[in-house]
Enzyme design. Structure first.
Site, mmCIF file in Angstrom:
data_model
loop_
_atom_site.group_PDB
_atom_site.id
_atom_site.type_symbol
_atom_site.label_atom_id
_atom_site.label_comp_id
_atom_site.label_asym_id
_atom_site.label_seq_id
_atom_site.Cartn_x
_atom_site.Cartn_y
_atom_site.Cartn_z
ATOM 1 N N HIS A 105 44.875 -2.544 66.925
ATOM 2 C CA HIS A 105 44.716 -2.940 65.514
ATOM 3 C C HIS A 105 45.316 -1.886 64.603
ATOM 4 O O HIS A 105 45.691 -0.796 65.042
ATOM 5 C CB HIS A 105 43.230 -3.114 65.185
ATOM 6 C CG HIS A 105 42.447 -1.830 65.255
ATOM 7 N ND1 HIS A 105 42.102 -1.230 66.449
ATOM 8 C CD2 HIS A 105 41.974 -1.015 64.280
ATOM 9 C CE1 HIS A 105 41.429 -0.109 66.207
ATOM 10 N NE2 HIS A 105 41.345 0.052 64.900
ATOM 11 N N ASP A 107 44.126 -0.283 60.658
ATOM 12 C CA ASP A 107 42.848 -0.293 59.938
ATOM 13 C C ASP A 107 42.894 -1.061 58.613
ATOM 14 O O ASP A 107 43.821 -0.896 57.817
ATOM 15 C CB ASP A 107 42.380 1.146 59.692
ATOM 16 C CG ASP A 107 41.956 1.819 60.995
ATOM 17 O OD1 ASP A 107 41.525 1.105 61.928
ATOM 18 O OD2 ASP A 107 42.072 3.059 61.082
ATOM 19 N N HIS A 255 46.577 1.230 66.857
ATOM 20 C CA HIS A 255 45.833 2.125 67.748
ATOM 21 C C HIS A 255 44.724 1.353 68.434
ATOM 22 O O HIS A 255 44.356 0.243 68.024
ATOM 23 C CB HIS A 255 45.291 3.333 66.982
ATOM 24 C CG HIS A 255 44.375 2.963 65.847
ATOM 25 N ND1 HIS A 255 44.849 2.522 64.632
ATOM 26 C CD2 HIS A 255 43.023 2.948 65.754
ATOM 27 C CE1 HIS A 255 43.827 2.267 63.833
ATOM 28 N NE2 HIS A 255 42.702 2.509 64.485
ATOM 29 N N ARG A 271 35.331 10.746 60.875
ATOM 30 C CA ARG A 271 36.467 9.879 60.548
ATOM 31 C C ARG A 271 36.706 9.880 59.051
ATOM 32 O O ARG A 271 35.755 9.865 58.277
ATOM 33 C CB ARG A 271 36.130 8.461 60.992
ATOM 34 C CG ARG A 271 37.152 7.407 60.631
ATOM 35 C CD ARG A 271 36.649 6.071 61.163
ATOM 36 N NE ARG A 271 37.658 5.048 61.204
ATOM 37 C CZ ARG A 271 37.746 4.055 60.343
ATOM 38 N NH1 ARG A 271 36.901 3.981 59.330
ATOM 39 N NH2 ARG A 271 38.681 3.138 60.470
HETATM 40 C C1 OGA Z 1 39.124 4.073 64.056
HETATM 41 C C2 OGA Z 1 39.377 3.728 65.457
HETATM 42 C C3 OGA Z 1 39.512 4.685 67.674
HETATM 43 C C4 OGA Z 1 38.696 5.561 68.574
HETATM 44 O O1 OGA Z 1 38.394 5.040 63.819
HETATM 45 O O2 OGA Z 1 39.684 3.409 63.173
HETATM 46 O O3 OGA Z 1 39.955 2.718 65.734
HETATM 47 O O4 OGA Z 1 39.259 5.971 69.615
HETATM 48 N N1 OGA Z 1 38.977 4.627 66.376
HETATM 49 O O5 OGA Z 1 37.537 5.808 68.291
HETATM 50 MN MN MN Z 2 40.783 1.764 63.850
#
Ligand code: OGA
Ligand code: MN
Length: 280
Positions: A105, A107, A255, A271
């Protein structure tokens, strides 16, 4: 110390050494980092020691931190920083544990102005597994046959919070949150505002259909483009170490988290996201 930037895979990923993200960086280093961020789509900074405020400051090299959208996962005293962990629950849904990000995806593509970048800072990790993979969607676009480019240039996609064919669940939202986020039309091929390169803007979790394309045909097009864009040659797969800060460019990448690890062990990330511009 000198700052070095070393590619980690053919089309994505670079490791930055010689930089403590708590320190100020001069304009020349900031430019090198920003150029590498766009070119490599994901940058890795090892061995960082960052409070939430340090994390916000370090990420500011690349843009303006914004408030996290899912309020239930904020840090109470730092709303730009949220938590992603394998203990997170779908608090507004069934209350069960929900591992986020586990299929390809980009974000918040269902918002009018999706974040330009997202960054994770590793606090606690399982002994093995839990990698995050990144794919370069500019490189993937460039490698398409001309006939496909012709077919998709100019197509528009309808992005919902959660598409009817989504490969995974997302956290449930309140009625008010749902009402405040209508479906959004985004170009399927977007032009990167910094590099001028074209990128596939794909997200199977959100894309409901393509404007003017019959639904089934649209889903098969999406499937074809996803299979292409996630070929190994476009991917960098990040193996986390504690203290890693990774920042990625949502405008030219997808990702995916991997939930292939021992869930009795904690995986906890901080994050944040940076403000973007409207995809065009
Ligand atoms: C995000 C995500 C990936 C992860 O934080 O947007 O997709 O590896 N994380 O946690
Ligand atoms: Mn993500």
């Amino acid at each position: 110390m000198t700052v070095t930037i070393t590619p980690l895979a053919e089309n994505a990923g670079a490791e930055v050494t010689g930089l403590d993200l708590r320190d100020d960086v001069d304009a020349e280093i900031a430019k090198r980092l920003n150029d590498a961020f766009v070119d490599r789509v994901a940058l890795v900074f090892r061995d960082q020691t960052l409070t939430p405020r340090d994390f916000v400051k370090g990420a500011s090299i690349f843009g303006t931190p914004m408030k996290q959208l899912l309020a239930q996962y904020h840090l109470p005293d730092c709303p730009e920083v949220g938590i992603v962990s394998n203990r997170d629950r779908d608090t507004k849904g069934d209350g069960k544990i929900l591992i986020r990000g586990t299929t390809w995806h980009t974000d918040h593509s269902n918002t009018e102005v999706p974040p330009k970048a997202t960054s994770l800072y590793a606090i606690d990790l399982p002994d093995s597994g839990g990698d995050t993979a990144f794919t370069n969607t500019c490189a993937a676009y460039d490698a398409l046959p001309n006939a496909t480019k012709k077919r998709i240039d100019g197509l528009q996609a309808v992005h919902a919070y959660l598409s009817s064919r989504t490969p995974r669940k997302l956290p449930k939202r309140t009625k008010e949150e749902e009402a405040a986020s209508p479906d959004m039309i985004q170009p399927l091929v977007r032009t990167h505002p910094d590099s001028g390169r074209k990128a596939l803007y794909l997200n199977p979790v959100r894309i409901e259909e393509f404007v003017g394309v019959e639904k089934e045909e649209g889903f098969s097009l999406l499937g074809e483009l996803m299979a292409h864009a996630t070929e190994d040659r476009f991917i960098y797969r990040h193996k986390w170490r504690r203290g890693d800060m990774v920042i990625w460019d949502n405008r030219c990448s997808m990702h995916q988290a991997n939930k292939d690890y021992d869930m009795s062990q904690l995986r906890l990330m901080h994050r944040l996201m940076l403000e973007g511009t409207k995809p065009a």
